[in-house]
Motif scaffolding. Sequence first.
Motif, mmCIF file in Angstrom:
data_model
loop_
_atom_site.group_PDB
_atom_site.id
_atom_site.type_symbol
_atom_site.label_atom_id
_atom_site.label_comp_id
_atom_site.label_asym_id
_atom_site.label_seq_id
_atom_site.Cartn_x
_atom_site.Cartn_y
_atom_site.Cartn_z
ATOM 1 N N ALA B 249 56.122 55.243 17.228
ATOM 2 C CA ALA B 249 56.300 53.950 17.849
ATOM 3 C C ALA B 249 55.116 53.417 18.477
ATOM 4 C CB ALA B 249 57.630 53.852 18.588
ATOM 5 N N ALA B 250 54.355 54.097 19.622
ATOM 6 C CA ALA B 250 53.398 53.627 20.049
ATOM 7 C C ALA B 250 51.901 53.416 19.169
ATOM 8 C CB ALA B 250 52.929 55.006 21.063
ATOM 9 N N HIS B 251 51.916 54.270 18.338
ATOM 10 C CA HIS B 251 50.872 54.286 17.258
ATOM 11 C C HIS B 251 51.107 52.820 16.451
ATOM 12 C CE1 HIS B 251 49.714 58.402 17.858
ATOM 13 N NE2 HIS B 251 48.595 57.835 17.835
ATOM 14 N N CYS B 252 52.265 52.620 16.092
ATOM 15 C CA CYS B 252 52.573 51.538 15.416
ATOM 16 C C CYS B 252 52.257 50.215 16.198
ATOM 17 C CB CYS B 252 54.124 51.488 15.195
ATOM 18 S SG CYS B 252 54.458 52.505 13.667
ATOM 19 N N ARG B 253 52.757 50.535 17.469
ATOM 20 C CA ARG B 253 52.279 49.245 18.277
ATOM 21 C C ARG B 253 50.882 48.892 18.479
ATOM 22 N NH1 ARG B 253 56.528 50.485 21.428
ATOM 23 N NH2 ARG B 253 55.167 51.809 22.919
ATOM 24 N N ALA B 254 50.066 49.998 18.356
ATOM 25 C CA ALA B 254 48.602 49.732 18.526
ATOM 26 C C ALA B 254 48.065 49.114 17.279
ATOM 27 C CB ALA B 254 47.840 50.938 18.922
ATOM 28 N N ALA B 255 48.793 49.809 16.272
ATOM 29 C CA ALA B 255 48.087 49.340 14.930
ATOM 30 C C ALA B 255 48.410 47.887 14.487
ATOM 31 C CB ALA B 255 48.462 50.077 13.694
ATOM 32 N N SER B 256 49.623 47.101 15.224
ATOM 33 C CA SER B 256 50.211 46.064 15.063
ATOM 34 C C SER B 256 49.386 45.050 15.679
ATOM 35 C CB SER B 256 51.670 45.849 15.604
ATOM 36 O OG SER B 256 52.423 46.257 14.404
ATOM 37 N N ALA B 257 49.100 45.644 16.979
ATOM 38 C CA ALA B 257 48.182 44.720 17.840
ATOM 39 C C ALA B 257 46.650 44.505 17.226
ATOM 40 C CB ALA B 257 47.732 45.392 19.148
ATOM 41 N N ALA B 258 46.111 45.505 16.712
ATOM 42 C CA ALA B 258 45.094 45.421 15.763
ATOM 43 C C ALA B 258 45.022 44.484 14.805
ATOM 44 C CB ALA B 258 44.427 46.840 15.598
ATOM 45 N N LEU B 259 46.319 44.553 14.186
ATOM 46 C CA LEU B 259 46.433 43.920 12.842
ATOM 47 C C LEU B 259 46.537 42.254 13.281
ATOM 48 C CD1 LEU B 259 46.405 43.560 9.829
ATOM 49 C CD2 LEU B 259 49.083 44.212 9.955
ATOM 50 N N HIS B 260 47.086 42.221 14.210
ATOM 51 C CA HIS B 260 47.511 40.802 14.757
ATOM 52 C C HIS B 260 46.119 40.220 14.976
ATOM 53 C CE1 HIS B 260 51.902 40.914 15.105
ATOM 54 N NE2 HIS B 260 51.719 40.071 14.429
ATOM 55 N N ASP B 261 45.253 40.872 15.831
ATOM 56 C CA ASP B 261 43.866 40.485 16.004
ATOM 57 C C ASP B 261 43.018 39.947 14.595
ATOM 58 O OD1 ASP B 261 42.020 40.042 18.026
ATOM 59 O OD2 ASP B 261 41.305 42.015 18.159
ATOM 60 N N ALA B 262 43.371 40.939 13.680
ATOM 61 C CA ALA B 262 42.635 40.620 12.606
ATOM 62 C C ALA B 262 43.180 39.447 11.697
ATOM 63 C CB ALA B 262 43.071 41.765 11.541
ATOM 64 N N ILE B 263 44.555 39.220 11.967
ATOM 65 C CA ILE B 263 44.955 37.927 11.378
ATOM 66 C C ILE B 263 44.552 36.572 12.274
ATOM 67 C CG2 ILE B 263 47.082 36.555 10.655
ATOM 68 C CD1 ILE B 263 48.298 39.726 10.348
ATOM 69 N N GLY B 264 44.282 36.871 13.399
ATOM 70 C CA GLY B 264 43.934 35.844 14.230
ATOM 71 C C GLY B 264 45.046 35.293 15.259
ATOM 72 N N ASP B 265 45.926 35.879 15.446
ATOM 73 C CA ASP B 265 47.025 35.023 16.378
ATOM 74 C C ASP B 265 47.527 36.103 17.437
ATOM 75 O OD1 ASP B 265 49.965 35.319 13.898
ATOM 76 O OD2 ASP B 265 48.835 37.005 15.372
#
Lengths: 288, 265
Positions: B249-265
């Motif tokens: 779950a922690a890794h998913c959160r980190a990857a999600s955060a990085a992905l949101h950063d990539a999408i730009g929101d």
Amino acid sequence: MAIAETAPTAAAAPIIDAEEARRARNRRRERLGRWLMPLIVLVVMIFLWDRICVWNNIPHYILPRPGLVAETLWVDRLILFKALLITLRTTLLALLVAVIGGVGLAVLFTQSRLFEMSFYPYAVILQVTPIVAIAPLIFIYIQSKLIGMLLCAWIVAFFPVLSNTTLGLNSADHNLRDLFSIYGATRWQKLRYLQLPSALPYFLGGLRIAGGLALIGAVVAEYVAGTGGVGSGLAFTILESSYRLNIPRVFAALILIAAMGVVIFTVLSLFSHLLLRKWHESALKREG
Amino acid sequence: MTLQETGVAAETAAAQPAPLLSLDGVSKVFNGDLVALKGMSLDVFQGDFVSLLGPSGCGKSTALRLIAGLSHPTSGRINWAGGQDAGDLGVVFQEPTLMPWATVAQNVWLPWRLRGAKFAAMKPQIEEALALVGLEKFMDSYPRELSGGMKMRVSIARALVTNPRLILMDEPFAALDEITRHKLNNDLLALRAKIGCTIIFVTHSVFESVFLSSRIVVMAARPGRVIHEVAVDAPYPRGEDFRTSTDYAAHCRAASAALHDAIGD
Ligand SMILES: Nc1ncnc2c1ncn2[C@@H]1O[C@H](COP(=O)(O)OP(=O)(O)OP(=O)(O)O)[C@@H](O)[C@H]1O
Ligand SMILES: [Mg+2]
């Protein structure tokens, strides 16, 4: 945590219910109808043909009664059969040459853009010019009647093979193309293992059309060429019999030409089905 | 677990042996002005499971095509340790991409066939590859007789059959249903444990990338570029218990955060 199994409901219900039985009946009826209906139409047509002849007192040298045509088919069977073989030979040879020429050209077209750019327009021109207009010239320049007739039939028949096969060769799955490139396939390997199998269904579609066209080409060629040297085929028999007002024989020959066309189409369809039945959508039967 | 800028990731990599494959400032421009990929640098080491994660259009497929040699970088270079030859790569696309006119066994034979190897000679390898994906009983079936998941397995067997140094997978399970996808994710890891191959895997799914990979490379679009790298340091083998762990779950959160950063929101 336990997950309850669902209780088996309506265990007594039969697997094939009334609805399904009705659908099965409909399917059987449909299959029977496919044969029966055209047959009924045929019988009615023949009956009407016969009645029209009788009611209007039409002489047999204008419109023979169906019985007379059938009789002629039997009495003239030797002449007619010989003629049929000749027309059949021209048609099949032309079809063979159309296949070799059409597929060969298609492969050359896909292998060399330059070749395609140079010759494709002429293939189209050859196709759109009516064969009746070219045929007389062919027999002026070509001494051998057989070769002239083959050429006529070929000109009409090769184009569907060419255009369908070209389309097929170019429509191989692009991911498969990429895969072949990644594995370092040579041009020849791509052609042999990817493009030719992809083109097969397209080619077979073209072949079925070409079969009918080859027959038309052969008939036209016989009309134009006359008989010299090759013996007279069915089309020449029609021409000759109509001069002599032997109309029953005209009808008999006509029936044989039509029958030949149907047989050629059926055989080619069957051939195509056999080749594709293992894998191609067009040949797969799905349970409804 | 770490979420770091790519510049920092390169430092940790420096301690390892020479990479199997390295992309060095690779860019790809289409039609003169469409920048599909800008200055992508990536080192892939023997045994890595690298996921490329990012929004649609960020150049993931473009990167894979460049690595596969299907197109050439506009600038930058791609280096293979010890040079590259045709046996180095296995590829799995989003569609199974099987030849419908050939049986399962013949499809798996393809990479060998193109290198001139006879079917009879390769039969043991073909059987082995099919056994790895659990399809040894379907050697003589035609693709149309298989379900979507089974076709994908054949496609994977075909990629494995030459024992390539690197396997490229472009959203291989994206078209499958959730249940089949989970199953194939598990099987892919089991298979990798057995043969120890190196994989670059493209996906849109945060969960899939965390479950499978040892490193997640997060990319952004317009222009396509790498913006984060997330290391997933959970040990293999990973099974269903990993899927429900807090670590996951922690890794998913980190990857999600990085992905949101990539999408730009
Ligand atoms: N052959 C091509 N010609 C022109 N533009 C291309 C070509 N291939 C890709 N592009 C463009 O490059 C960009 C990146 O495409 P790419 O297919 O690599 O994205 P992706 O990350 O794989 O997206 P998706 O997740 O939707 O598959 C897109 O804007 C696409 O339109
Ligand atoms: Mg893509």
